[in-house]
Structure formats: C-alpha cells, structure tokens
Design an enzyme around this catalytic site. Structure first.
Site, PDB file in Angstrom:
ATOM      1  N   ILE A  20      45.789  59.076  22.150  1.00 27.33           N
ATOM      2  CA  ILE A  20      45.653  57.646  22.443  1.00 27.33           C
ATOM      3  C   ILE A  20      44.333  57.366  23.174  1.00 27.33           C
ATOM      4  O   ILE A  20      43.651  56.374  22.883  1.00 27.33           O
ATOM      5  CB  ILE A  20      46.870  57.160  23.266  1.00 27.33           C
ATOM      6  CG1 ILE A  20      48.149  57.246  22.415  1.00 27.33           C
ATOM      7  CG2 ILE A  20      46.655  55.732  23.766  1.00 27.33           C
ATOM      8  CD1 ILE A  20      49.445  56.969  23.176  1.00 27.33           C
ATOM      9  N   TYR A 154      59.474  62.299  33.611  1.00 26.85           N
ATOM     10  CA  TYR A 154      58.641  61.409  32.788  1.00 26.85           C
ATOM     11  C   TYR A 154      59.123  59.967  32.911  1.00 26.85           C
ATOM     12  O   TYR A 154      58.332  59.043  33.126  1.00 26.85           O
ATOM     13  CB  TYR A 154      58.684  61.884  31.334  1.00 26.85           C
ATOM     14  CG  TYR A 154      57.682  61.203  30.427  1.00 26.85           C
ATOM     15  CD1 TYR A 154      56.332  61.532  30.472  1.00 26.85           C
ATOM     16  CD2 TYR A 154      58.089  60.241  29.499  1.00 26.85           C
ATOM     17  CE1 TYR A 154      55.411  60.914  29.624  1.00 26.85           C
ATOM     18  CE2 TYR A 154      57.180  59.623  28.652  1.00 26.85           C
ATOM     19  CZ  TYR A 154      55.848  59.966  28.715  1.00 26.85           C
ATOM     20  OH  TYR A 154      54.935  59.346  27.875  1.00 26.85           O
ATOM     21  N   LYS A 158      56.766  57.004  34.549  1.00 25.93           N
ATOM     22  CA  LYS A 158      56.291  55.869  33.747  1.00 25.93           C
ATOM     23  C   LYS A 158      56.842  54.540  34.278  1.00 25.93           C
ATOM     24  O   LYS A 158      56.159  53.515  34.223  1.00 25.93           O
ATOM     25  CB  LYS A 158      56.650  56.080  32.273  1.00 25.93           C
ATOM     26  CG  LYS A 158      55.884  57.236  31.632  1.00 25.93           C
ATOM     27  CD  LYS A 158      54.372  56.998  31.668  1.00 25.93           C
ATOM     28  CE  LYS A 158      53.591  58.076  30.936  1.00 25.93           C
ATOM     29  NZ  LYS A 158      52.132  57.847  30.941  1.00 25.93           N
ATOM     30  N   ILE A 189      54.089  57.799  19.387  1.00 22.50           N
ATOM     31  CA  ILE A 189      52.772  57.707  18.744  1.00 22.50           C
ATOM     32  C   ILE A 189      52.367  59.094  18.241  1.00 22.50           C
ATOM     33  O   ILE A 189      52.554  60.103  18.953  1.00 22.50           O
ATOM     34  CB  ILE A 189      51.705  57.186  19.748  1.00 22.50           C
ATOM     35  CG1 ILE A 189      52.161  55.886  20.449  1.00 22.50           C
ATOM     36  CG2 ILE A 189      50.352  57.003  19.047  1.00 22.50           C
ATOM     37  CD1 ILE A 189      52.322  54.670  19.571  1.00 22.50           C
ATOM     38  N   THR A 191      50.418  61.937  18.071  1.00 22.64           N
ATOM     39  CA  THR A 191      49.327  62.576  18.818  1.00 22.64           C
ATOM     40  C   THR A 191      49.697  64.037  19.107  1.00 22.64           C
ATOM     41  O   THR A 191      50.801  64.476  18.809  1.00 22.64           O
ATOM     42  CB  THR A 191      49.100  61.893  20.188  1.00 22.64           C
ATOM     43  OG1 THR A 191      50.257  62.131  20.994  1.00 22.64           O
ATOM     44  CG2 THR A 191      48.843  60.404  20.073  1.00 22.64           C
TER      45      THR A 191
HETATM   46  P1  NAD Z   1      47.857  63.852  24.292  1.00 27.25           P
HETATM   47  O1  NAD Z   1      48.568  65.034  24.848  1.00 27.25           O
HETATM   48  O2  NAD Z   1      47.583  63.813  22.825  1.00 27.25           O
HETATM   49  O3  NAD Z   1      46.536  63.563  25.108  1.00 27.25           O
HETATM   50  C1  NAD Z   1      46.565  63.529  26.505  1.00 27.25           C
HETATM   51  C2  NAD Z   1      45.227  63.966  27.027  1.00 27.25           C
HETATM   52  O4  NAD Z   1      45.339  64.017  28.449  1.00 27.25           O
HETATM   53  C3  NAD Z   1      44.823  65.361  26.548  1.00 27.25           C
HETATM   54  O5  NAD Z   1      43.505  65.345  26.063  1.00 27.25           O
HETATM   55  C4  NAD Z   1      44.951  66.214  27.804  1.00 27.25           C
HETATM   56  O6  NAD Z   1      44.018  67.294  27.853  1.00 27.25           O
HETATM   57  C5  NAD Z   1      44.709  65.201  28.894  1.00 27.25           C
HETATM   58  N1  NAD Z   1      45.249  65.638  30.186  1.00 27.25           N
HETATM   59  C6  NAD Z   1      46.420  66.264  30.419  1.00 27.25           C
HETATM   60  N2  NAD Z   1      46.535  66.555  31.718  1.00 27.25           N
HETATM   61  C7  NAD Z   1      45.404  66.100  32.328  1.00 27.25           C
HETATM   62  C8  NAD Z   1      44.929  66.112  33.655  1.00 27.25           C
HETATM   63  N3  NAD Z   1      45.628  66.665  34.656  1.00 27.25           N
HETATM   64  N4  NAD Z   1      43.730  65.543  33.914  1.00 27.25           N
HETATM   65  C9  NAD Z   1      42.991  64.987  32.906  1.00 27.25           C
HETATM   66  N5  NAD Z   1      43.385  64.978  31.629  1.00 27.25           N
HETATM   67  C10 NAD Z   1      44.581  65.524  31.338  1.00 27.25           C
HETATM   68  O7  NAD Z   1      48.766  62.588  24.713  1.00 27.25           O
HETATM   69  P2  NAD Z   1      48.876  61.129  24.075  1.00 27.25           P
HETATM   70  O8  NAD Z   1      50.053  61.125  23.195  1.00 27.25           O
HETATM   71  O9  NAD Z   1      47.573  60.665  23.585  1.00 27.25           O
HETATM   72  O10 NAD Z   1      49.316  60.335  25.390  1.00 27.25           O
HETATM   73  C11 NAD Z   1      48.399  59.610  26.159  1.00 27.25           C
HETATM   74  C12 NAD Z   1      49.191  58.748  27.150  1.00 27.25           C
HETATM   75  O11 NAD Z   1      50.077  57.885  26.441  1.00 27.25           O
HETATM   76  C13 NAD Z   1      50.051  59.542  28.122  1.00 27.25           C
HETATM   77  O12 NAD Z   1      50.016  58.937  29.396  1.00 27.25           O
HETATM   78  C14 NAD Z   1      51.435  59.436  27.525  1.00 27.25           C
HETATM   79  O13 NAD Z   1      52.446  59.566  28.484  1.00 27.25           O
HETATM   80  C15 NAD Z   1      51.385  58.051  26.925  1.00 27.25           C
HETATM   81  N6  NAD Z   1      52.348  57.861  25.841  1.00 27.25           N
HETATM   82  C16 NAD Z   1      52.318  58.639  24.717  1.00 27.25           C
HETATM   83  C17 NAD Z   1      53.264  58.433  23.728  1.00 27.25           C
HETATM   84  C18 NAD Z   1      53.307  59.256  22.463  1.00 27.25           C
HETATM   85  O14 NAD Z   1      54.311  59.182  21.742  1.00 27.25           O
HETATM   86  N7  NAD Z   1      52.288  60.017  22.130  1.00 27.25           N
HETATM   87  C19 NAD Z   1      54.230  57.429  23.874  1.00 27.25           C
HETATM   88  C20 NAD Z   1      54.215  56.650  25.024  1.00 27.25           C
HETATM   89  C21 NAD Z   1      53.269  56.872  26.009  1.00 27.25           C
END
Ligand code: NAD
Length: 255
Positions: A20, A154, A158, A189, A191
């Site tokens: 994201i 989690y 959130k 999403i 990812t």
């Molecule tokens: P992802 O795992 O694909 O990407 C997350 C990124 O954050 C990675 O590049 C990772 O290296 C980085 N990261 C992890 N720990 C870190 C730290 N301590 N410091 C700096 N960077 C760090 O995740 P995503 O699916 O793109 O999710 C992004 C955000 O969206 C998150 O906050 C997640 O909770 C939220 N989210 C995701 C979904 C989903 O279904 N993918 C749904 C709802 C919310």
C-alpha cells in the site's frame, strides 16, 4: 493532460518499499508530488525508489524508534524545507489470540502500528505548522472496528490509530494549524502482508478464498484502491475533512 492534484506537494510515505505504501507513493508522484519513502527494508526501499524515479528518495527507518523519526524529519526538512503530506503506512500483522500471544509480540505490534503514528504525527505537525498547514493520513484497517480472535494486538493497535487520529485532528483544528488528519480503513488488500498472513496458516488457499468471499463487491482490494483515497485526502479538495475514518473495503465491514 489531466490536472495534477498534488502538484508541487512534498510528502513522506512510511512503509513505501512495497504494498500500500508503494502504491500511494506511485500515485502521489503521478499527481505531481515529490516523495520520501521510508522503510525498515533497505534493499527493498532502494529498489522501490529507483523504480519510482527522480521525484522519489528512500530513507531507512524503523517506525517504532524515535531516533529514526528524528533522522527522517531532518532529511525531509533539508530536502524540502517543510512538509505538506505525511502518510503513516508501515505496519505488521502479528497473529495471536489473548491466550497465546506473548507480551513481546503485543509490544512489537503496538510499536510498529500505533506508536509509529504517534511519532509520525508529532514530527509532521512540527514541520507543517511552521509551513502553513498540511495533511496527515494514518493507515488503520477494517480491523479497527471488526474484531478477529486471532488478531488481538492488531485489532487493538488499529482501533488506537483511528481514535488517536481523531484526537490529533481536533487538536490541530482548534489550534488553527491548517493541518487535516484522517485515517483510512482498508479491507483485505493484495500485498506482501496478505501473503505473509496466508503463509502463517495451514490452508492458505482456503483462507484466501474466504477473504474474497467476505467482500460483497466480489474481489479483494488493490493498493491503487487505497492510493486513490489517499490522493483525495491529501488534496485541496479535502480541505473541510478532518478527524474522519474512511473505509475502503468493498463493503467487507458490512458483512
Ligand atoms: P506490506 O507488508 O506489504 O508492507 C508494509 C511495509 O512496512 C513493508 O515494506 C515493511 O518492510 C514495512 N515495515 C514493517 N515494519 C516496519 C518498521 N518497523 N519500520 C518501517 N517499516 C516497516 O503491508 P501492506 O499490506 O502494504 O500494509 C500497509 C499498511 O496497511 C499496514 O499498516 C497494514 O496494517 C495496513 N492494512 C493492510 C491491509 C491488507 O490487507 N494488506 C488491510 C488493512 C490495513
């Protein structure tokens, strides 16, 4: 050519190496912004910034650490002389119920998902208020309001992001800073995070099918779906919008 909605805006996006965060950085740049992406993953962040082109720079950062935030904001101030948009995206999904989660996993989740947003908002406000205002967007989740037994930390982190966003928004509004603060609640999403969740369970394929079925719209989301909302919230069009949580979930939350 269509009008660029973020022409000349200066932005930070955390967690920008993939998923994201990467999707948001990509859309922001397409809309005319210059972007610093941060991430704990250095090789991934460098590769992402290279792909995103000359209007993107990578800074390594662990979002749970105050010293890393100080460094990131110092770089932003040096490069940009201010800041218009802060997007707190980096996060982790560490699984466990109230009975099997240890305190280290709880604390790690809170540090990366919630403390990060506190520190990101605090530093961004300092830069933005000296610079005429800005927009802050915090990434929450449908898990803010839909409980899952195996996501005790989690869910709590959130929900904390959503409520902290409202408190910060109210403070900024009453202080007359011109800083709007909102959160986004994505559904599932596509990812790397999703891939990790799927790999942690025995029957990943069945879990994926159940995720798809949970979305009344008939599909899971893509990073672009969330990025479109982020562009809107970061743009001048959203100037009357602050302290709100925006669900981007194909009606998952209604199930
Ligand atoms: P992802 O795992 O694909 O990407 C997350 C990124 O954050 C990675 O590049 C990772 O290296 C980085 N990261 C992890 N720990 C870190 C730290 N301590 N410091 C700096 N960077 C760090 O995740 P995503 O699916 O793109 O999710 C992004 C955000 O969206 C998150 O906050 C997640 O909770 C939220 N989210 C995701 C979904 C989903 O279904 N993918 C749904 C709802 C919310």
């Amino acid at each position: 050519m269509a009008v660029q909605k973020l022409q000349g805006k200066r932005a930070i996006v955390t967690g920008g190496a993939t998923g994201i965060g990467y999707g948001i950085a990509q859309r922001f740049i397409a809309e005319g912004a210059v972007v610093i992406i941060s991430d704990i993953d250095q090789p991934g962040g460098i590769a992402a910034a290279q792909k995103l082109g000359p209007n993107c720079e990578f800074v390594q950062q662990d979002v749970s650490l105050p010293a890393d935030w100080e460094h990131l904001f110092a770089v932003a101030d040096e490069r940009f002389s201010g800041l218009d948009i802060m997007v707190n995206v980096a996060g982790v999904t560490l699984m466990g119920t109230i009975e099997d989660m240890d305190v280290e996993t709880w604390d790690k989740t809170m540090g990366i998902n919630l403390r990060s947003c506190f520190l990101g908002c605090q530093g961004a406000i300092k830069l933005m208020k000296a610079d005429g205002g800005g927009a802050i967007i915090n990434m929450a989740s449908v898990s803010s309001f839909k409980a899952q037994p195996e996501l005790v930390a989690y869910n709590a982190s959130k929900a904390g992001v959503d409520m902290m966003t409202k408190s910060v928004a109210l403070h900024c509004a009453r202080s007359g800073y011109g800083i709007n603060v909102n959160s986004i609640n994505p559904g599932v999403i596509q990812t790397d995070m999703l891939k990790k969740v799927i790999s942690q369970v025995e029957d990943g394929e069945a879990l994926m099918d159940s995720y798809k079925a949970m979305h009344p719209i008939g599909r899971i989301g893509e990073p672009e779906d969330v990025a479109a909302m982020a562009v809107y919230l970061a743009s001048e069009e959203a100037s009357f919008i602050t302290g709100s949580a925006f669900t981007v979930d194909g009606a998952l939350g209604l199930n």
